[in-house]
Design an enzyme around this catalytic site. Structure first.
Site, short mmCIF file in Angstrom:
data_model
loop_
_atom_site.label_atom_id
_atom_site.label_comp_id
_atom_site.label_asym_id
_atom_site.label_seq_id
_atom_site.Cartn_x
_atom_site.Cartn_y
_atom_site.Cartn_z
N LYS A 34 0.84 -1.20 0.00
CA LYS A 34 0.00 0.00 0.00
C LYS A 34 0.87 1.24 0.00
O LYS A 34 1.79 1.36 0.82
CB LYS A 34 -0.90 -0.01 1.24
CG LYS A 34 -1.82 1.19 1.34
CD LYS A 34 -2.85 1.03 2.45
CE LYS A 34 -2.41 1.53 3.79
NZ LYS A 34 -2.19 2.99 3.87
N ASP A 61 -3.55 4.37 -1.77
CA ASP A 61 -4.47 4.80 -0.70
C ASP A 61 -4.46 6.32 -0.60
O ASP A 61 -3.82 6.89 0.27
CB ASP A 61 -3.97 4.13 0.60
CG ASP A 61 -4.77 4.54 1.84
OD1 ASP A 61 -5.90 5.04 1.70
OD2 ASP A 61 -4.25 4.32 2.95
N LYS A 63 -7.50 8.17 -0.79
CA LYS A 63 -8.80 8.59 -0.19
C LYS A 63 -9.32 9.88 -0.81
O LYS A 63 -9.49 10.90 -0.13
CB LYS A 63 -8.66 8.77 1.32
CG LYS A 63 -8.21 7.53 2.08
CD LYS A 63 -8.24 7.78 3.60
CE LYS A 63 -7.75 6.59 4.39
NZ LYS A 63 -6.28 6.39 4.34
N HIS A 65 -11.67 12.81 -2.12
CA HIS A 65 -12.90 13.40 -1.60
C HIS A 65 -13.00 14.80 -2.20
O HIS A 65 -12.31 15.72 -1.76
CB HIS A 65 -12.82 13.47 -0.07
CG HIS A 65 -14.08 13.90 0.61
ND1 HIS A 65 -14.23 13.91 1.98
CD2 HIS A 65 -15.26 14.34 0.12
CE1 HIS A 65 -15.44 14.32 2.30
NE2 HIS A 65 -16.09 14.59 1.18
N ASP A 66 -13.87 14.96 -3.21
CA ASP A 66 -13.95 16.26 -3.90
C ASP A 66 -15.25 16.26 -4.69
O ASP A 66 -16.07 15.35 -4.53
CB ASP A 66 -12.72 16.43 -4.81
CG ASP A 66 -12.30 17.88 -4.96
OD1 ASP A 66 -13.18 18.73 -5.23
OD2 ASP A 66 -11.10 18.19 -4.85
N THR A 120 -11.35 5.55 11.35
CA THR A 120 -11.34 4.89 12.67
C THR A 120 -10.75 5.81 13.74
O THR A 120 -10.84 5.52 14.93
CB THR A 120 -10.54 3.57 12.61
OG1 THR A 120 -9.30 3.83 11.96
CG2 THR A 120 -11.29 2.50 11.88
N ARG A 181 -2.42 -6.31 14.58
CA ARG A 181 -1.18 -6.52 15.34
C ARG A 181 -1.06 -7.99 15.74
O ARG A 181 -1.98 -8.51 16.39
CB ARG A 181 -1.18 -5.66 16.62
CG ARG A 181 -1.03 -4.16 16.37
CD ARG A 181 0.33 -3.83 15.82
NE ARG A 181 0.53 -2.42 15.52
CZ ARG A 181 0.25 -1.83 14.36
NH1 ARG A 181 -0.28 -2.52 13.37
NH2 ARG A 181 0.51 -0.56 14.17
N GLN A 190 -2.22 2.73 17.23
CA GLN A 190 -3.55 2.18 16.98
C GLN A 190 -4.25 1.98 18.32
O GLN A 190 -3.59 1.70 19.32
CB GLN A 190 -3.45 0.84 16.24
CG GLN A 190 -2.83 0.94 14.85
CD GLN A 190 -3.81 1.45 13.80
OE1 GLN A 190 -4.89 1.92 14.11
NE2 GLN A 190 -3.41 1.38 12.55
N ARG A 211 3.62 -1.11 10.31
CA ARG A 211 4.84 -1.18 11.11
C ARG A 211 5.26 -2.57 11.61
O ARG A 211 6.47 -2.83 11.64
CB ARG A 211 4.75 -0.18 12.28
CG ARG A 211 4.87 1.25 11.78
CD ARG A 211 4.30 2.25 12.74
NE ARG A 211 2.85 2.18 12.78
CZ ARG A 211 2.07 2.99 13.50
NH1 ARG A 211 2.62 3.91 14.26
NH2 ARG A 211 0.77 2.87 13.47
O1 C5P Z 1 1.64 0.65 10.92
P1 C5P Z 1 0.19 0.27 10.92
O2 C5P Z 1 -0.05 -1.22 10.82
O3 C5P Z 1 -0.57 0.90 12.05
O4 C5P Z 1 -0.35 0.90 9.56
C1 C5P Z 1 -1.70 0.83 9.19
C2 C5P Z 1 -1.90 1.48 7.86
O5 C5P Z 1 -3.31 1.50 7.59
C3 C5P Z 1 -1.43 2.92 7.76
O6 C5P Z 1 -1.00 3.14 6.41
C4 C5P Z 1 -2.67 3.72 8.08
O7 C5P Z 1 -2.67 4.98 7.45
C5 C5P Z 1 -3.75 2.85 7.45
N1 C5P Z 1 -5.07 3.02 8.00
C6 C5P Z 1 -5.38 2.82 9.36
N2 C5P Z 1 -6.66 2.99 9.79
C7 C5P Z 1 -7.61 3.35 8.95
C8 C5P Z 1 -7.33 3.55 7.61
C9 C5P Z 1 -6.03 3.37 7.17
O8 C5P Z 1 -4.50 2.48 10.14
N3 C5P Z 1 -8.84 3.48 9.39
#
Ligand code: C5P
Length: 230
Positions: A34, A61, A63, A65-66, A120, A181, A190, A211
């Site tokens: 992504k 990704d 997103k 919006h316009d 979220t 995770r 998160q 991550r």
């Molecule tokens: O590092 P991590 O696993 O937290 O990354 C999650 C990825 O998903 C990031 O690119 C974040 O921007 C994206 N994302 C998210 N929650 C959302 C939408 C996208 O964590 N609701």
């Protein structure tokens, strides 16, 4: 390439060098990648080409919006890059999502088009603040149904929302779920997380993991462990 991989690794890096060095440690047979706003704003379409050359399918990704016409053209431009998946904000409305779909359908092999419902990061108080005093889950359901009527392929949603979308919007309407995770990993920023197997059991079709893989000491080992759990 194993086209049925359900894992999407978020390459959240500030430069092409860093992103490609992480990507080279991953196996395109085991995952897709992504590219988000930071990396794309820094590198532009060159990063997409480079990832395609490494054999990866890419979720772009951004997103969008316009107004509908602008989103239609942006989606067409993204589709022209040959990416596998793109997304727009459902809050742009039905007409905007229909236009987005027209934009992707203008190419021979359209990318999967998803909607983001309610971020979220937003809770009930945030929604009330912008004039939407309703429970976030109600909004998610409402916007997911709207996205489905517009012909979109699915939504980005949390693991907590995935089963509701599956059961009340449609099993064929995709659920792409971040906030994953492995039990042993750090939660980072998160808040509500699920392990890969919990998220799949809750109805996610694709998992977005950043991550825990991209910043692991050995990304290849971290990737293999998550694939094994899935
Ligand atoms: O590092 P991590 O696993 O937290 O990354 C999650 C990825 O998903 C990031 O690119 C974040 O921007 C994206 N994302 C998210 N929650 C959302 C939408 C996208 O964590 N609701």
């Amino acid at each position: 390439m194993q086209m049925n991989s359900r894992l999407i690794v978020a390459l959240d890096f500030p430069s092409q060098t860093a992103a490609l060095s992480a990507a080279r440690q991953l196996n395109p047979a085991l995952c897709r990648v992504k590219v988000g706003k930071e990396l794309f704003t820094r590198c532009g379409p060159a990063i997409i080409d480079a990832l395609h050359k490494l054999g990866f399918e890419v979720f772009l990704d951004l997103k969008f919006h316009d107004i509908p016409e602008t989103v239609k053209k942006a989606c067409r431009a993204a589709a022209d890059l040959g990416v596998w998946m793109i997304n727009v904000h459902a809050l742009g409305g039905l007409r905007m999502m229909v236009a987005a779909k027209e934009g992707v359908d203008a190419v021979a092999r359209p990318p999967i088009l998803l909607a983001v419902t309610i971020l979220t990061s937003m809770g009930e108080a945030d929604l009330a603040e912008v004039g939407l005093p309703v429970p976030p889950l109600d909004m998610v359901l409402r916007l997911a149904n709207l996205a489905k009527s517009a012909g979109l392929g699915g939504v980005v949603c949390s693991g907590q929302e995935a089963s509701m979308v599956r059961d009340r919007v449609g099993a064929d309407f995709l659920r792409v779920t971040p906030g994953i995770r492995p039990a042993s990993a750090s939660v980072d920023d998160q808040i509500r997380v699920m392990t890969p197997s919990q998220a799949l059991a809750a109805g996610a079709n694709y998992l977005v993991v950043g991550r825990p893989i991209s910043h692991a000491l050995d990304p290849a080992i971290a990737l293999a462990a998550i694939v094994a759990e899935m």
